[in-house]
Each structure stands twice: as structure tokens, then as C-alpha cells.
Design an enzyme around this catalytic site. Structure first.
Site, PDB file in Angstrom:
ATOM      1  N   GLU A  16       0.840  -1.212   0.000  1.00  9.11           N
ATOM      2  CA  GLU A  16       0.000   0.000   0.000  1.00  9.11           C
ATOM      3  C   GLU A  16       0.868   1.253   0.000  1.00  9.11           C
ATOM      4  O   GLU A  16       0.483   2.291  -0.541  1.00  9.11           O
ATOM      5  CB  GLU A  16      -0.976  -0.003   1.189  1.00  9.11           C
ATOM      6  CG  GLU A  16      -1.676   1.326   1.354  1.00  9.11           C
ATOM      7  CD  GLU A  16      -3.185   1.302   1.348  1.00  9.11           C
ATOM      8  OE1 GLU A  16      -3.797   0.240   1.520  1.00  9.11           O
ATOM      9  OE2 GLU A  16      -3.763   2.410   1.174  1.00  9.11           O
ATOM     10  N   HIS A 291      -9.275   1.938  -7.252  1.00  6.96           N
ATOM     11  CA  HIS A 291      -9.840   3.046  -6.482  1.00  6.96           C
ATOM     12  C   HIS A 291     -10.432   4.099  -7.419  1.00  6.96           C
ATOM     13  O   HIS A 291     -11.542   4.580  -7.216  1.00  6.96           O
ATOM     14  CB  HIS A 291      -8.753   3.693  -5.611  1.00  6.96           C
ATOM     15  CG  HIS A 291      -8.309   2.842  -4.473  1.00  6.96           C
ATOM     16  ND1 HIS A 291      -8.174   3.318  -3.186  1.00  6.96           N
ATOM     17  CD2 HIS A 291      -7.959   1.540  -4.414  1.00  6.96           C
ATOM     18  CE1 HIS A 291      -7.760   2.333  -2.400  1.00  6.96           C
ATOM     19  NE2 HIS A 291      -7.618   1.251  -3.124  1.00  6.96           N
TER      20      HIS A 291
HETATM   21  N1  COA Z   1     -12.151  -9.276  -5.899  1.00  8.83           N
HETATM   22  C1  COA Z   1     -12.478  -9.894  -7.057  1.00  8.83           C
HETATM   23  N2  COA Z   1     -12.594  -9.244  -8.214  1.00  8.83           N
HETATM   24  C2  COA Z   1     -12.398  -7.914  -8.208  1.00  8.83           C
HETATM   25  C3  COA Z   1     -12.070  -7.212  -7.043  1.00  8.83           C
HETATM   26  C4  COA Z   1     -11.952  -7.939  -5.853  1.00  8.83           C
HETATM   27  N3  COA Z   1     -11.637  -7.326  -4.720  1.00  8.83           N
HETATM   28  N4  COA Z   1     -11.933  -5.900  -7.343  1.00  8.83           N
HETATM   29  C5  COA Z   1     -12.168  -5.771  -8.643  1.00  8.83           C
HETATM   30  N5  COA Z   1     -12.440  -6.991  -9.166  1.00  8.83           N
HETATM   31  C6  COA Z   1     -12.754  -7.310 -10.554  1.00  8.83           C
HETATM   32  C7  COA Z   1     -13.662  -6.287 -11.156  1.00  8.83           C
HETATM   33  O1  COA Z   1     -15.021  -6.553 -10.830  1.00  8.83           O
HETATM   34  C8  COA Z   1     -13.393  -6.474 -12.634  1.00  8.83           C
HETATM   35  O2  COA Z   1     -14.122  -7.562 -13.130  1.00  8.83           O
HETATM   36  P1  COA Z   1     -14.816  -7.496 -14.562  1.00  8.83           P
HETATM   37  O3  COA Z   1     -13.666  -7.351 -15.539  1.00  8.83           O
HETATM   38  O4  COA Z   1     -15.537  -8.791 -14.651  1.00  8.83           O
HETATM   39  O5  COA Z   1     -15.685  -6.290 -14.504  1.00  8.83           O
HETATM   40  C9  COA Z   1     -11.921  -6.878 -12.672  1.00  8.83           C
HETATM   41  O6  COA Z   1     -11.566  -7.242 -11.325  1.00  8.83           O
HETATM   42  C10 COA Z   1     -11.027  -5.751 -13.119  1.00  8.83           C
HETATM   43  O7  COA Z   1     -11.312  -4.603 -12.305  1.00  8.83           O
HETATM   44  P2  COA Z   1     -10.159  -3.660 -11.760  1.00  8.83           P
HETATM   45  O8  COA Z   1      -9.272  -4.367 -10.815  1.00  8.83           O
HETATM   46  O9  COA Z   1     -10.791  -2.414 -11.270  1.00  8.83           O
HETATM   47  O10 COA Z   1      -9.368  -3.457 -13.165  1.00  8.83           O
HETATM   48  P3  COA Z   1      -8.440  -2.318 -13.644  1.00  8.83           P
HETATM   49  O11 COA Z   1      -7.841  -2.707 -14.959  1.00  8.83           O
HETATM   50  O12 COA Z   1      -9.154  -1.002 -13.633  1.00  8.83           O
HETATM   51  O13 COA Z   1      -7.260  -2.269 -12.534  1.00  8.83           O
HETATM   52  C11 COA Z   1      -5.404  -3.041 -11.178  1.00  8.83           C
HETATM   53  C12 COA Z   1      -6.311  -3.343 -12.402  1.00  8.83           C
HETATM   54  C13 COA Z   1      -4.484  -4.244 -10.957  1.00  8.83           C
HETATM   55  C14 COA Z   1      -4.587  -1.809 -11.471  1.00  8.83           C
HETATM   56  C15 COA Z   1      -6.325  -2.838  -9.952  1.00  8.83           C
HETATM   57  O14 COA Z   1      -6.884  -4.059  -9.545  1.00  8.83           O
HETATM   58  C16 COA Z   1      -5.664  -2.165  -8.776  1.00  8.83           C
HETATM   59  O15 COA Z   1      -5.688  -0.954  -8.699  1.00  8.83           O
HETATM   60  N6  COA Z   1      -5.053  -2.924  -7.820  1.00  8.83           N
HETATM   61  C17 COA Z   1      -4.293  -2.361  -6.737  1.00  8.83           C
HETATM   62  C18 COA Z   1      -5.127  -1.644  -5.711  1.00  8.83           C
HETATM   63  C19 COA Z   1      -5.635  -2.469  -4.626  1.00  8.83           C
HETATM   64  O16 COA Z   1      -5.314  -3.607  -4.509  1.00  8.83           O
HETATM   65  N7  COA Z   1      -6.499  -1.838  -3.793  1.00  8.83           N
HETATM   66  C20 COA Z   1      -7.228  -2.478  -2.759  1.00  8.83           C
HETATM   67  C21 COA Z   1      -6.662  -2.458  -1.428  1.00  8.83           C
HETATM   68  S1  COA Z   1      -6.181  -0.853  -0.877  1.00  8.83           S
HETATM   69 ZN    ZN Z   2      -5.635   0.435   2.333  1.00 14.91          ZN
END
Ligand code: COA
Ligand code: ZN
Length: 375
Positions: A16, A291
Site C-alpha cells: 500500500e 480506487h
Molecule cells: N475481488 C475480485 N474481483 C475484483 C475485485 C476484488 N476485490 N476488485 C475488482 N475486481 C474485478 C472487477 O469486478 C473487474 O471484473 P470485470 O472485468 O468482470 O468487470 C476486474 O476485477 C477488473 O477490475 P479492476 O481491478 O478495477 O481493473 P483495472 O484494470 O481497472 O485495474 C489493477 C487493475 C491491478 C490496477 C487494480 O486491480 C488495482 O488498482 N489494484 C491495486 C489496488 C488495490 O489492490 N487496492 C485495494 C486495497 S487498498
Molecule cells: Zn488500504
């Protein structure tokens, strides 16, 4: 109070901490920090979310090969692909999360409560079948209906999760409310409870300590309180309070605190006030793709107070943590429309420049042009 109770510290500086707007660590810097955090005596080190970018994947792989006393944990979503990454890397522990609040269920996943339970259970069983030690985090637990949160905790415990973590994702709990919440969850479960606090109202350390008072076993911290927006409880505050106020003998090398602080300061190059609640430069800045995607749909997803209320503005960072939706949103705002394939091409290029801390609009236009994308 806390005497005889097992207390653990999970350090999330490498995971994080790197979600802090304006921060990107090299693999070598992560190795240096992991070794010093291990020497300091943290119990868990969160290595990173491999799916974020190639250099994060490489870092998790390299860090996992280090000989450390601390437990090494990969981070990810409650999805098969993120679990597969952890398995391919060979990490022992994985922490994955799923938003459980009504806001998350509606705006992030568009699922019912029971559909969410199914997805969570499937992911936990999949991870356990693959032999992982698992920590499940109920993201936005503090805004989740308590009965449902207990249902989630009991479900993941039954499915074999090793630790249950409660995230106060937008930092909206008070120490009193945290105590009530954790006391209840601890009563309902047999597995150790973790807590992940955010500092949006300046209460992250107080809330983390309150959670431990209520029976949580482990709290997440980051050196210098790094993290999204106003960050996590600073490691220095939590361990010195535990040692001096609560008289916990944590076997932490407190004398290493200045060294850790300076090391992370020099690697993060963060303005000292950037993560101050309300007034800091990062207080309303969102970085990780996930986010940004959620905030665009519903700002309350990752904001406990709107920036307008204090005459501030919301910002989104474009860097290696950016996801498809976040990039598409920025391009659309700039009046640029690209195909899904072109979006992927631009994103791959952005992620291949982990050292770049924020892509400005003009730079995105040049990048698109250099990739032969007509905007
Ligand atoms: N568990 C399972 N699936 C999840 C999820 C979770 N917690 N969060 C999102 N998804 C799914 C979404 O529903 C989406 O599915 P879909 O394609 O069927 O609609 C898929 O994952 C992609 O969404 P998202 O992760 O938002 O894709 P993105 O391309 O916009 O971003 C990352 C990819 C890797 C950059 C992103 O996941 C990310 O920012 N990760 C780091 C942040 C993080 O972990 N934050 C949480 C804790 S502080
Ligand atoms: Zn956090």
C-alpha cells in the site's frame, strides 16, 4: 491490557505504501526495505499486488526468494487470476480482499449479498486448494452491515481462511466504534483478526491500537504512514505506543526507527505534509486503478468526506498502478476515444515506465501519438 496477548505487525510499505500518489519504488529499493523491516522485527511483510505492473510482479518474485523471518504475503483481488499469480510465484501467504459494504456491492461489483458470498467462498476454496495460507480482507468493513460482516467472517473461516481482516477503508471509524466492532467480530470467530486502518481523519493509529485492545491480533502499518490518500498508521507510532503505553514486549528494534524513516523518506521522496488528513496534497488524490474506477462511479467508495466540503479538489494519478477504466476515463475527459486494443497498448507502455510518477495530459497525447494511435 494487551499483556500476554499475541500482537503482530504487518508492514505494508512495499504494497500500500507504493499506492501513495507520487511514489514508486524500484525492485532494489524494495529489497533494501524488506531486509531492514525484517531486521526491525515485523511479523508480516506485504510484498505487493503482482497484477498491478510487470515490475511489481518481478518485485514480489524477487522478494519471495529473500531469506526473511517475517512471513511474506502477496496481495490481490478475490479472483482466480490473482491467486494464480501468487501460486506461480510460490509465495506462502496471500492476502486478498473483496468489498463487502452496500456501496462496494452496488457500485464496484453490482452483486447481491449472496452473490458476493459465493464469489468470496469460491476464491477462498480455490486458494486453499492451491495450498496457500490466506488472509481475507473485508474491504470497507467499517461501512458494512454488522450481521453481514459476521456472515462473511464465518463463511471464510469455514472455507479455511487463516486470518480475517477488517479494513476501515476510508478511515471513518472512531476508536470507540472500532472497539465495538472488533470485540464483536473476535467473539464470533476462532481465527485471528487483523485490522487495516486509514488515516483520513487522523485516527489511524488510535483506531489500530483500539482494535488491538479489543482483541485483534495484527494491525497493518507503513513506514512514515504511506498509503492511498492519507495513508496507514505509521509503524513508528504504533510500535512505540505499544511498547511505552501498553508495555508490550514486541522484540522490535526501536533504535532502527530513524534509519527506516530516512530510508523510506529518501526512496519515496514524498513532501512531508503530503499525506496529512484533510489539508495534505494527497488527501483527495486517488491512485490505484481500482480506487479510481470506483470513485468515478461513486466518490464515497473511497472518500469519507468530499473534497468540496473543505474547498479542495479531487485528483487522479496516472502511473503504473492505473487500470483500464481509470485510463479510459482520463482519455475520455481529454476528448480522446480509443479502442480496447489501443487502451491496452497505452497501458502496457505506461506500466513499462514504473519510474514515471504521474502522466500529465500532454504526455499521454505524445505517448498515444508515438504508439501510432490517432486521437
Ligand atoms: N475481488 C475480485 N474481483 C475484483 C475485485 C476484488 N476485490 N476488485 C475488482 N475486481 C474485478 C472487477 O469486478 C473487474 O471484473 P470485470 O472485468 O468482470 O468487470 C476486474 O476485477 C477488473 O477490475 P479492476 O481491478 O478495477 O481493473 P483495472 O484494470 O481497472 O485495474 C489493477 C487493475 C491491478 C490496477 C487494480 O486491480 C488495482 O488498482 N489494484 C491495486 C489496488 C488495490 O489492490 N487496492 C485495494 C486495497 S487498498
Ligand atoms: Zn488500504
Amino acid at each position: 491490557m494487551l499483556i500476554g496477548q499475541k500482537i503482530e505487525i504487518l508492514d505494508s510499505t512495499l504494497r500500500e505504501g507504493e499506492q501513495t500518489p507520487g511514489v514508486s519504488f524500484s525492485v532494489d529499493q524494495k529489497i533494501a526495505m524488506a531486509k531492514r523491516l525484517d531486521a526491525f522485527g515485523v511479523d508480516f511483510i506485504e510484498l505487493g499486488h503482482p497484477a498491478v505492473a510487470p515490475d511489481v510482479y518481478e518485485a514480489v518474485e524477487t522478494l519471495n526468494d529473500l531469506d526473511l523471518n517475517a512471513k511474506k504475503m502477496a496481495h490481490g483481488r478475490a479472483s482466480k487470476s490473482d491467486i494464480n499469480d501468487a501460486v506461480a510465484i510460490g509465495v506462502g501467504w496471500m492476502g486478498f480482499f473483496f468489498g463487502t459494504s452496500p456501496l462496494s456491492l452496488k457500485h464496484k461489483f453490482n452483486v447481491t449479498k449472496s452473490e458476493a458470498l459465493n464469489r468470496i467462498e469460491t476464491a477462498v476454496k480455490y486458494g486453499k486448494d492451491k495450498g496457500l495460507k490466506l488472509r481475507f480482507t473485508a474491504e470497507d468493513a467499517s461501512r458494512t452491515d454488522l450481521d453481514y460482516l459476521i456472515q462473511v467472517g464465518q463463511l471464510v473461516q469455514k472455507a479455511g481462511v487463516d486470518r480475517f481482516s477488517l479494513a476501515d477503508t476510508v478511515g471513518c471509524l472512531t476508536p470507540t466504534k472500532m472497539k465495538e466492532l472488533v470485540s464483536r467480530i473476535v467473539c464470533e470467530l476462532d481465527i485471528p483478526v487483523h485490522v487495516h486502518c486509514h488515516n483520513d481523519f487522523g485516527m489511524a493509529t488510535a483506531n489500530a491500537l483500539s482494535a488491538l485492545e479489543a482483541g485483534a491480533q495484527c494491525v497493518d502499518v507503513a513506514v512514515n504512514g504511506l498509503g492511498e490518500r492519507c495513508g496507514l498508521p505509521p509503524l513508528a507510532e504504533v510500535v512505540t505506543a505499544l511498547t511505552n503505553i501498553y508495555k508490550v514486549n514486541g522484540n522490535w528494534e526501536l533504535g532502527m526507527i530513524p534509519e527506516l524513516t530516512e530510508m523510506v523518506d529518501s526512496f519515496s521522496k514524498l513532501d512531508s505534509n503530503a499525506n496529512q488528513p484533510i489539508v495534505g496534497k494527497n488527501a483527495f488524490t486517488h491512485k490505484a486503478g481500482l480506487h479510481v474506477k470506483a470513485v468515478v462511479k461513486e466518490p464515497k467508495s473511497y472518500e469519507a468526506i468530499s473534497p468540496e466540503a473543505v474547498h479542495r479538489k479531487r485528483h487522479f494519478v496516472i502511473d503504473k498502478y492505473t487500470g483500464k477504466s481509470a485510463l479510459n476515463n482520463r482519455l475520455n475527459h481529454m476528448g480522446i476515444s480509443v479502442s480496447p486494443k489501443e487502451l491496452d497498448t497505452i497501458l502496457i507502455e505506461i506500466k513499462s515506465h514504473p519510474e514515471k510518477l504521474n502522466w500529465e495530459n500532454a504526455e499521454l497525447i505524445s505517448l498515444a501519438k508515438s504508439l501510432g494511435i490517432k486521437s
